[in-house]
Design a protein around this motif. Sequence first.
Motif, short mmCIF file in Angstrom:
data_model
loop_
_atom_site.label_atom_id
_atom_site.label_comp_id
_atom_site.label_asym_id
_atom_site.label_seq_id
_atom_site.Cartn_x
_atom_site.Cartn_y
_atom_site.Cartn_z
N ILE A 96 1.26 -1.34 -0.45
CA ILE A 96 0.05 0.28 0.06
C ILE A 96 1.32 1.38 0.26
O ILE A 96 0.58 2.17 -1.33
N ARG A 97 1.93 0.91 0.87
CA ARG A 97 3.00 2.37 0.71
C ARG A 97 3.55 2.70 -1.05
O ARG A 97 3.98 3.59 -1.15
N ARG A 98 4.27 1.33 -0.80
CA ARG A 98 4.73 1.38 -2.09
C ARG A 98 4.01 1.66 -3.19
O ARG A 98 5.06 2.43 -4.61
N LEU A 99 2.88 1.17 -3.36
CA LEU A 99 2.65 0.89 -5.11
C LEU A 99 0.81 2.06 -4.79
O LEU A 99 1.01 2.64 -5.94
N VAL A 100 0.11 1.75 -4.20
CA VAL A 100 -1.23 2.68 -4.01
C VAL A 100 -0.98 3.41 -3.62
O VAL A 100 -1.61 5.29 -4.22
N MET A 101 -0.14 4.42 -2.63
CA MET A 101 -0.53 5.72 -1.84
C MET A 101 0.01 6.54 -3.51
O MET A 101 -0.43 8.03 -3.99
N PRO A 102 1.34 6.18 -4.11
CA PRO A 102 1.86 6.48 -4.75
C PRO A 102 1.24 6.71 -6.30
O PRO A 102 0.73 7.94 -6.62
N TYR A 103 0.58 6.04 -6.29
CA TYR A 103 -0.74 6.31 -7.31
C TYR A 103 -2.13 7.18 -7.11
O TYR A 103 -2.27 7.90 -8.32
N LEU A 104 -2.32 7.14 -5.65
CA LEU A 104 -3.51 8.01 -5.62
C LEU A 104 -2.84 9.41 -5.58
O LEU A 104 -3.76 10.24 -5.49
N PHE A 105 -1.84 9.94 -5.29
CA PHE A 105 -1.20 10.98 -5.02
C PHE A 105 -0.93 10.97 -6.61
O PHE A 105 -1.32 12.35 -6.55
N VAL A 106 -0.15 10.43 -7.20
CA VAL A 106 -0.42 10.50 -8.88
C VAL A 106 -1.85 11.28 -9.90
O VAL A 106 -1.83 11.86 -10.04
N LEU A 107 -3.11 10.58 -9.27
CA LEU A 107 -4.69 11.13 -8.88
C LEU A 107 -5.08 12.87 -8.36
O LEU A 107 -6.03 13.17 -9.21
N GLU A 108 -4.53 12.59 -7.40
CA GLU A 108 -4.32 13.82 -6.92
C GLU A 108 -4.02 15.36 -7.66
O GLU A 108 -4.59 16.51 -8.00
N SER A 109 -2.48 14.64 -8.52
CA SER A 109 -1.58 16.22 -8.39
C SER A 109 -2.57 15.75 -10.22
O SER A 109 -2.37 17.17 -10.59
#
Length: 991
Positions: free
Chosen positions: A390-403
């Motif tokens: 979740i930390r290495r894969l999911v959270m970066p993906y979610l931050f990309v969506l936010e950006s």
Amino acid sequence: MAEELCLKWNDLHDNEISSENIQSVLSPVQDDLWVAAACADRLLDDTRVQRELLDLGLSRTESAPQRVQDAILTYVPPTEDHQEEEDPSLTPSSQDALTIHFRHNDIDRQLCRIRALLLDRLDRLLTYQEMVAAHQLQMDSKEETGDAWEDPDDPWADPDEEGTVTKEDRDLFSLPTFLILDISQASFILASLGHFKALEVLYARYASSLRPFRFQILEYIPNHISPTHYRNLLPACDPSSDFELFQEAKPWREVLDWVESETVQRATQLPAYLPTEETPTDTSELAKPLSGEQLSAWYKKRVEDTETTCGMIGHCLALIQHGASQNVPDLDQLGEDLNLLARLVYDAPQPDAKLVPPNWTLAAWRQLEPLDVIRAYLAYATPENFATCIRRLVMPYLFVLESRKERQQQPDPELPKRLLYQYILQAPLETVAVILDASKPTLPAAQRLIKDDQDIARLALACLYGSNSTSEWSTMSRIFECLPVWSDSYEGDEDAADTTLASLGDFVTPSTAGVTTSPTDLLIFFTPLPEMALSRALDILDVHLESGEIFARWGVPAPLRWFLQSYNDVKEQRAWATRMVRRSGPELPENLDEWRDLLDDMLKLLKGGDGPLKGAFGSLSREEVTQIFFGGVLASGDFDIARKLLGSLRGDRALGPSVIENLCLTASREFYDNASSGNLYQGDMRLAYDCLSVASQSPVILKEKEFIEATSRICSFNVLSRSGLPMTPLEIRLVKDRLSLISQVLSGTDDAYKHSQVILDLADKLGFRGDMGSRIKVFAMLGDAALQAEDFVAASHSSEQMVEAVHTLQKHPEGVPQSSIDEAVEVCWHFCFQLGRQAEFRDLETKLKLLGQALQLCPSGNAVDVLNVWRRVEAEQTQIRRQMTKSREARRDRRRPEKTLAELTASSIRDRLSSFKPDLTHSHLVPTEAAAMASRTLGRVTASLPFGVARGRSDLSQDEPRARSQSPDVSAQARQVLSKGIGWLIGGDDE
């Protein structure tokens, strides 16, 4: 001498040419054109010897360009006299001086052509030497690093050949081939073979020639080769102009030789390069720099081709990253997609060898919803690496969506949290437990996936109450252990707890459409709750988890939402308690200790721990739970344990005798109703009978036992129901008039009437013990059955018992309604009258006695009819006696009886007439009508008892067929006179 040297040179093979040969054979020849042509004619593999040939050839052609230039300077146009000798198609005005000179001096023209060719070969030779050196460095680097242009994640790669460099990789094409090959074709070959260092050298030395073919060269590079190996060949963009930035050209000679000018080239008819079929003829547009938008389109097209042909997402990502680093616009989103997809393909946990991993493509990735992407990242994660993924894969993906939302001018800072929560709400409980375990308040804030304590509580409540699981109690307990504990938790606020529970119960109750509440819906409910309400909800959850574990332990698991729905629902709680104690299977207690444990657990469910909260059975009383428990023990059929438990119940668990009696009756009737056979000695009927032995043997218990015995006896007679099948015990219980069962037994069995005591005992066990009126009806049934079978002796015996019973009832009418006594009397005299008038019954004395009994019991209005039959029977007896008197005249010694039967009967009649004053209001009826009325009365009494009263001989219409020969008027008048006489005789009023 020169001719010999020329012949000697021509005889030499290419591989025999050396520096000595050049100096000894070719250099001494004085003919410059021949020597230059000989140098141009030879293509050698040895670069040093080839260089000597080129240098010699260039030295022999140095004078020709100077002569031509001098001749051009001294050129005088031809006069009119000499014009006729020239080509008429050329005019002095259009005639080029250089062309005219070459026309008249072919040696100079050929020397200039050869010089241009040798200069080009010299440049190529130098380029070739530089290419070989660069290529050698590339091969050495591949051997040292083990990089053979292979993808490290290629599943088809041979691990034994990794890092090897083949001869084909090491060798470039030969020098003679390169010297005559078109430069663009050479670049295509180098690109297809992956010789990028050599290609970079070629591109730098011939940039102006290869620029129109730059994208075609890149197309020849195999897609499976990583772009990092040919990044220097990829196009770049100038951010200031937003156009393509060309690489700096590095030709060998900044200033071209005079013979290489376009004018000389055209004059000597020697093209700068030889076009081929693959070389575009119009390269003017391709030589121009492309715009940033065009470059972006090319990169995207290259990525699409690479992803389609070989599916190497890493190469696609490297290509886009390089393009972005070279200022190519509009590659950010594609780069993000490729980066995220590469993480899914290369970094996310993969299935084991038994499973085939999914074939992810860029097109498939773009079709995924955000929640699908999260599920894909975590599809094969284990509990050990779930939080890390979740930390290495999911959270970066979610931050990309936010950006991306920010770039679209639609900022949504809650997007990562919202999507993560949506995934948790739809995840299995095991996954929820792992995520919450990595978010529990005891961890440092930097390590927690979810940092808000209230959010953790809301998610846990929504997931647990929204789950339909009935088996994951250990997982649910793990989730509960991860929840926060607030210091200001409520203590003793029972009303607030009840309010929260009631609200939750109403919220999770299914709607009329049958739709259950999902965890997402529940999160909406829990979101506005403050910390105090959440604390109460967690306390409620604790009680429900404990109750759920107890339910699961006894084989009646319920989802957590059930505890909310059943709150204050007495009916539902009672039903679940009954189910809990009556559960069949391995969870059912097998010994006394386990039954006691079950009772302890059921009583524990009355209250939720030590607080004010109610347990799962909080709406039931302790006594009711104990009764439900004991009823379940009885339903199990283990009556020995039931007796032991009753003996061990003390205090507030003890049950009164009446309660035990009711429970035993209920359990017995349940066994009875479920029995498929009425056999008392097997199956449910045996259990129904034995169950009654647990309670004290009260009259009610004994009566129920007798009814079970009666049921078994009735079933043994094979009594049929309306459907034609044997009656079941339940059908017997549902019969409203149980005396009809006696009638069915008698009508279904030919000789059942002969066992009168059995039938009477059956009636007693059916619930008619002590009921004299019902007993008289049974005698009537027995007599009627005997009458149907023409067994008049048995019928008369039943009549005697019936008359005796009637007399007893009349003497001791206490507690018996008068209507029942009247009905019994009516049944009795009707049957006596019916049997006494049977023509087939030849026992005249008995018939007269029966008629006398009927006359004694019948109403006054029916006395005339009975007397008429009695007189007929008496007349018949008198006639028989006369005949017998004549036949016995010879035996007069026989003593005559003191009183004849007729005299006795007459005396009885006189007594009857003296004691009754009948109502003669109906005396106008003729005998036939009175008999018919009597028949109807008996039929009415027995019609409700279906034992076949209409089978021939019981019909009163057969009464005395010979007594009706009189006309109706005369008969009526005689009957009226007789009725008045009898009325006067017994003291009736004369109208």
